[in-house]
Scaffold this active site. Structure first.
Site, PDB file in Angstrom:
ATOM      1  N   HIS A  14     -18.406 -60.661 -85.196  1.00  0.00           N
ATOM      2  CA  HIS A  14     -19.346 -60.713 -84.071  1.00  0.00           C
ATOM      3  C   HIS A  14     -19.589 -62.196 -83.758  1.00  0.00           C
ATOM      4  O   HIS A  14     -18.647 -62.934 -83.468  1.00  0.00           O
ATOM      5  CB  HIS A  14     -20.601 -59.930 -84.478  1.00  0.00           C
ATOM      6  CG  HIS A  14     -21.592 -59.676 -83.386  1.00  0.00           C
ATOM      7  ND1 HIS A  14     -21.328 -59.860 -82.058  1.00  0.00           N
ATOM      8  CD2 HIS A  14     -22.891 -59.255 -83.439  1.00  0.00           C
ATOM      9  CE1 HIS A  14     -22.399 -59.554 -81.336  1.00  0.00           C
ATOM     10  NE2 HIS A  14     -23.371 -59.197 -82.154  1.00  0.00           N
ATOM     11  N   HIS A  73     -11.815 -57.632 -77.738  1.00  0.00           N
ATOM     12  CA  HIS A  73     -13.205 -57.244 -77.534  1.00  0.00           C
ATOM     13  C   HIS A  73     -13.271 -55.738 -77.423  1.00  0.00           C
ATOM     14  O   HIS A  73     -12.357 -55.125 -76.858  1.00  0.00           O
ATOM     15  CB  HIS A  73     -13.748 -57.893 -76.249  1.00  0.00           C
ATOM     16  CG  HIS A  73     -15.232 -57.932 -76.208  1.00  0.00           C
ATOM     17  ND1 HIS A  73     -15.977 -56.876 -75.770  1.00  0.00           N
ATOM     18  CD2 HIS A  73     -16.098 -58.899 -76.585  1.00  0.00           C
ATOM     19  CE1 HIS A  73     -17.248 -57.194 -75.870  1.00  0.00           C
ATOM     20  NE2 HIS A  73     -17.360 -58.407 -76.357  1.00  0.00           N
ATOM     21  N   ASP A  89     -16.041 -66.410 -77.784  1.00  0.00           N
ATOM     22  CA  ASP A  89     -16.010 -67.269 -78.954  1.00  0.00           C
ATOM     23  C   ASP A  89     -14.777 -68.157 -79.017  1.00  0.00           C
ATOM     24  O   ASP A  89     -14.719 -69.084 -79.819  1.00  0.00           O
ATOM     25  CB  ASP A  89     -16.080 -66.411 -80.226  1.00  0.00           C
ATOM     26  CG  ASP A  89     -17.471 -65.848 -80.416  1.00  0.00           C
ATOM     27  OD1 ASP A  89     -18.424 -66.543 -80.043  1.00  0.00           O
ATOM     28  OD2 ASP A  89     -17.594 -64.728 -80.927  1.00  0.00           O
TER      29      ASP A  89
HETATM   30  N1  ACO Z   1      -5.844 -60.314 -83.261  1.00  0.00           N
HETATM   31  C1  ACO Z   1      -4.807 -59.470 -83.483  1.00  0.00           C
HETATM   32  N2  ACO Z   1      -4.866 -58.146 -83.290  1.00  0.00           N
HETATM   33  C2  ACO Z   1      -6.020 -57.631 -82.843  1.00  0.00           C
HETATM   34  C3  ACO Z   1      -7.155 -58.446 -82.590  1.00  0.00           C
HETATM   35  C4  ACO Z   1      -7.014 -59.831 -82.805  1.00  0.00           C
HETATM   36  N3  ACO Z   1      -8.038 -60.643 -82.566  1.00  0.00           N
HETATM   37  N4  ACO Z   1      -8.159 -57.664 -82.162  1.00  0.00           N
HETATM   38  C5  ACO Z   1      -7.709 -56.417 -82.162  1.00  0.00           C
HETATM   39  N5  ACO Z   1      -6.412 -56.391 -82.564  1.00  0.00           N
HETATM   40  C6  ACO Z   1      -5.538 -55.228 -82.639  1.00  0.00           C
HETATM   41  C7  ACO Z   1      -5.948 -54.322 -83.784  1.00  0.00           C
HETATM   42  O1  ACO Z   1      -5.278 -54.663 -84.982  1.00  0.00           O
HETATM   43  C8  ACO Z   1      -5.543 -52.975 -83.240  1.00  0.00           C
HETATM   44  O2  ACO Z   1      -4.136 -52.877 -83.350  1.00  0.00           O
HETATM   45  P1  ACO Z   1      -3.439 -51.443 -83.692  1.00  0.00           P
HETATM   46  O3  ACO Z   1      -3.767 -50.570 -82.504  1.00  0.00           O
HETATM   47  O4  ACO Z   1      -1.997 -51.751 -83.845  1.00  0.00           O
HETATM   48  O5  ACO Z   1      -4.100 -50.966 -84.940  1.00  0.00           O
HETATM   49  C9  ACO Z   1      -5.859 -53.067 -81.749  1.00  0.00           C
HETATM   50  O6  ACO Z   1      -5.748 -54.480 -81.445  1.00  0.00           O
HETATM   51  C10 ACO Z   1      -7.234 -52.559 -81.378  1.00  0.00           C
HETATM   52  O7  ACO Z   1      -8.197 -53.301 -82.114  1.00  0.00           O
HETATM   53  P2  ACO Z   1      -9.508 -52.711 -82.766  1.00  0.00           P
HETATM   54  O8  ACO Z   1      -9.789 -53.457 -84.045  1.00  0.00           O
HETATM   55  O9  ACO Z   1      -9.414 -51.212 -82.820  1.00  0.00           O
HETATM   56  O10 ACO Z   1     -10.566 -53.092 -81.660  1.00  0.00           O
HETATM   57  P3  ACO Z   1     -12.135 -53.062 -81.837  1.00  0.00           P
HETATM   58  O11 ACO Z   1     -12.691 -52.753 -80.506  1.00  0.00           O
HETATM   59  O12 ACO Z   1     -12.539 -52.181 -82.967  1.00  0.00           O
HETATM   60  O13 ACO Z   1     -12.490 -54.561 -82.292  1.00  0.00           O
HETATM   61  C11 ACO Z   1     -13.034 -56.840 -82.248  1.00  0.00           C
HETATM   62  C12 ACO Z   1     -12.976 -55.530 -81.440  1.00  0.00           C
HETATM   63  C13 ACO Z   1     -13.868 -56.634 -83.525  1.00  0.00           C
HETATM   64  C14 ACO Z   1     -13.731 -57.912 -81.403  1.00  0.00           C
HETATM   65  C15 ACO Z   1     -11.592 -57.271 -82.604  1.00  0.00           C
HETATM   66  O14 ACO Z   1     -10.840 -57.489 -81.420  1.00  0.00           O
HETATM   67  C16 ACO Z   1     -11.566 -58.523 -83.481  1.00  0.00           C
HETATM   68  O15 ACO Z   1     -11.704 -58.410 -84.694  1.00  0.00           O
HETATM   69  N6  ACO Z   1     -11.369 -59.732 -82.867  1.00  0.00           N
HETATM   70  C17 ACO Z   1     -11.398 -60.982 -83.613  1.00  0.00           C
HETATM   71  C18 ACO Z   1     -12.848 -61.363 -83.931  1.00  0.00           C
HETATM   72  C19 ACO Z   1     -13.578 -61.861 -82.723  1.00  0.00           C
HETATM   73  O16 ACO Z   1     -13.101 -62.684 -81.950  1.00  0.00           O
HETATM   74  N7  ACO Z   1     -14.830 -61.369 -82.571  1.00  0.00           N
HETATM   75  C20 ACO Z   1     -15.722 -61.804 -81.482  1.00  0.00           C
HETATM   76  C21 ACO Z   1     -15.965 -60.700 -80.528  1.00  0.00           C
HETATM   77  S1  ACO Z   1     -16.972 -61.261 -79.196  1.00  0.00           S
HETATM   78  C22 ACO Z   1     -18.516 -61.291 -79.847  1.00  0.00           C
HETATM   79  O17 ACO Z   1     -18.909 -60.588 -80.714  1.00  0.00           O
HETATM   80  C23 ACO Z   1     -19.416 -62.273 -79.306  1.00  0.00           C
END
Ligand code: ACO
Length: 436
Positions: A268, A307, A363
């Site tokens: 987050h 996201h 971010d």
């Molecule tokens: N890098 C690589 N792969 C990713 C990323 C990433 N940053 N984010 C998601 N994916 C992939 C997942 O592995 C998944 O792949 P799959 O379908 O092959 O399993 C797919 O994309 C879907 O991702 P989920 O994790 O299901 O998406 P979710 O909505 O649950 O997660 C989140 C969203 C937590 C923001 C995620 O994208 C993440 O961890 N990003 C990196 C951390 C980040 O930047 N967080 C800040 C968010 S903005 C905020 O809070 C202010």
């Protein structure tokens, strides 16, 4: 049959039910009537991580993740960032309308009155280890304000609520600056009520021995824009925490501390800190393709990408990119920016990221701009928590005044054993599941 309804056939019983559709949702409680017999509890929905559940009605922040739209109370974020101060936007989030000139003057005057912290806060802060993480200090200190303002528990009194809201918005920068100066071993600086909200924050962060701190206007404006962009973001993890903890009628200091604790997580608000570590690890533009390959092979995530709601470019990331250029004219270009731009370029062309609709989020660039301003990565999430306090409090107040809301209490799907036979300690075998 009315058009805005959903008809469900339960194939277990062959019975048909019709439930209303309102605002594109059905009420989960309408499913409870679907039973296989009188002893059946009734149908529930199973939705880990709230992937498809609306937990409230809200008129504060609107996001269209597919089209990359973000609006506070109907105003596009781009317009607010261009024309408003954070103080105006905080007022908008809390009261629903932009203030008139008179209302803004009164609001700013009232917030300014509450920027001082009780002296005991200083002693409390001194108790932290020299290298304590600023988010840990912030969360604990905000919670500690609950002991200084015990009347804050009168959450059903609107005047009392408003007083605590003003205190929290006013004191957040003061606490944040204390955590920063504690890390550096510098004496704490008292607020200067002649200064604007971002300038006063800069004064409490960076004043040395000069009689009056003068903030660089470009940096102060960029900080104010960053505050606007981080003001609220619908039902994200920390806002959901704010609503959930607040639904137990906990006072706003403890509730805000809980929301800030959620924000601290690396998935987050903690992500901006992780972005900088990632850029450090990559080291140079040439190493970007190899790093992206590693991510695609399942070794970690590209921090600052992806996201839950945005499946398009995060509109806040675009504005931050613009603001970063203004800041770099004053501070010099942050070399991390070139690595970030290359990372963005390669990722946005790569099928893995395109297919999953992974774009830079807020971010991705915020850390780079904060670093150029002189902040250590540990401070980044603290900088996020300051403006988000306005959003948390707006959402908290909306939740408390919503007659449909009750204590937040989800159900579960039980996966444990049926009732078990108790075995006295002496008769249990030497090896159990826990010790195996
Ligand atoms: N890098 C690589 N792969 C990713 C990323 C990433 N940053 N984010 C998601 N994916 C992939 C997942 O592995 C998944 O792949 P799959 O379908 O092959 O399993 C797919 O994309 C879907 O991702 P989920 O994790 O299901 O998406 P979710 O909505 O649950 O997660 C989140 C969203 C937590 C923001 C995620 O994208 C993440 O961890 N990003 C990196 C951390 C980040 O930047 N967080 C800040 C968010 S903005 C905020 O809070 C202010």
């Amino acid at each position: 049959m009315p058009q805005d309804t959903l008809t469900i056939t339960d194939n277990r019983t062959k019975q048909t039910y019709t439930v209303p559709i309102e605002n594109g949702t059905i009420r989960a409680m309408d499913l409870r009537q679907i039973k296989t017999g009188p002893d059946d509890f009734g149908l529930m929905t199973y939705d880990p991580a709230f992937m498809n559940t609306a937990s409230c009605r809200s008129s504060i922040t609107f996001i269209d993740g597919e089209r990359g739209i973000l609006r506070y109370r109907g105003y596009p974020i781009e317009v607010l960032a261009e024309h408003c101060t954070f103080s105006e936007v905080a007022y908008l989030l809390l009261f629903g309308d932009l203030p008139t000139e008179h209302e803004l003057k009164t609001w700013v005057g009232e917030i300014t009155q509450h920027t001082m912290l009780h002296e005991s806060t200083k002693k409390f802060m001194e108790g932290f280890r020299y290298n304590a993480h600023p988010m840990g200090m912030l969360v604990s200190t905000v919670a500690a304000l609950s002991t200084i303002y015990p009347e804050a528990k009168e959450i059903h009194d609107p005047a009392n609520r408003l007083l605590q809201i003003k205190r929290l918005i006013a004191k957040m920068p003061s606490i944040a600056a204390m955590t920063y100066r504690h890390s550096l071993g510098f004496p704490y600086v008292y607020p200067d009520n002649d200064l604007s909200y971002p300038e006063n924050f800069m004064n409490m962060l960076w004043k040395k021995v000069e009689p009056k701190y003068v903030a660089n206007p470009v940096i102060a404006h960029a900080l104010d824009i960053l505050f606007i962009l981080h003001g609220d973001h619908e039902q994200n993890c920390s806002t959901n925490t704010m609503r959930s903890v607040g639904s137990a009628h906990t006072d706003p200091y403890l509730t805000t501390a809980a929301a800030a604790a959620a924000l601290a997580g690396p998935l987050h608000g903690g992500a901006n800190e992780e972005v900088l570590s990632m850029l450090d690890e990559i080291g140079s533009k040439e190493n970007v393709p190899a790093y992206v390959k590693k991510i695609k092979e399942g070794h970690g995530k590209l921090m600052g990408f992806g996201h839950r709601v945005y499946k398009n470019y995060d509109p806040r990331a675009k504005i931050i990119k613009w603001a970063a250029e203004r800041v770099f004219e004053v501070t010099g270009r942050n070399p991390q920016l070139d690595i970030a731009l290359e990372l963005e370029r390669i990722a946005l062309e790569d099928e893995y990221f395109v297919k999953r609709k992974l774009y830079p989020n807020v971010d991705f660039y915020s850390g780079i701009i904060y670093q150029a301003m002189g902040f250590e990565p540990e401070m980044f999430t603290v900088l996020f928590a300051i403006p988000r306090t306005a959003g948390w409090l707006a959402q908290w107040q909306e939740m408390l005044t919503d007659s449909e809301q009750k204590i937040a209490r989800p159900r579960q799907v039980w996966t444990g054993p049926e009732v078990r036979q108790f075995v006295p300690l002496a008769k249990r075998g030497p090896v159990t599941a826990a010790t195996r």
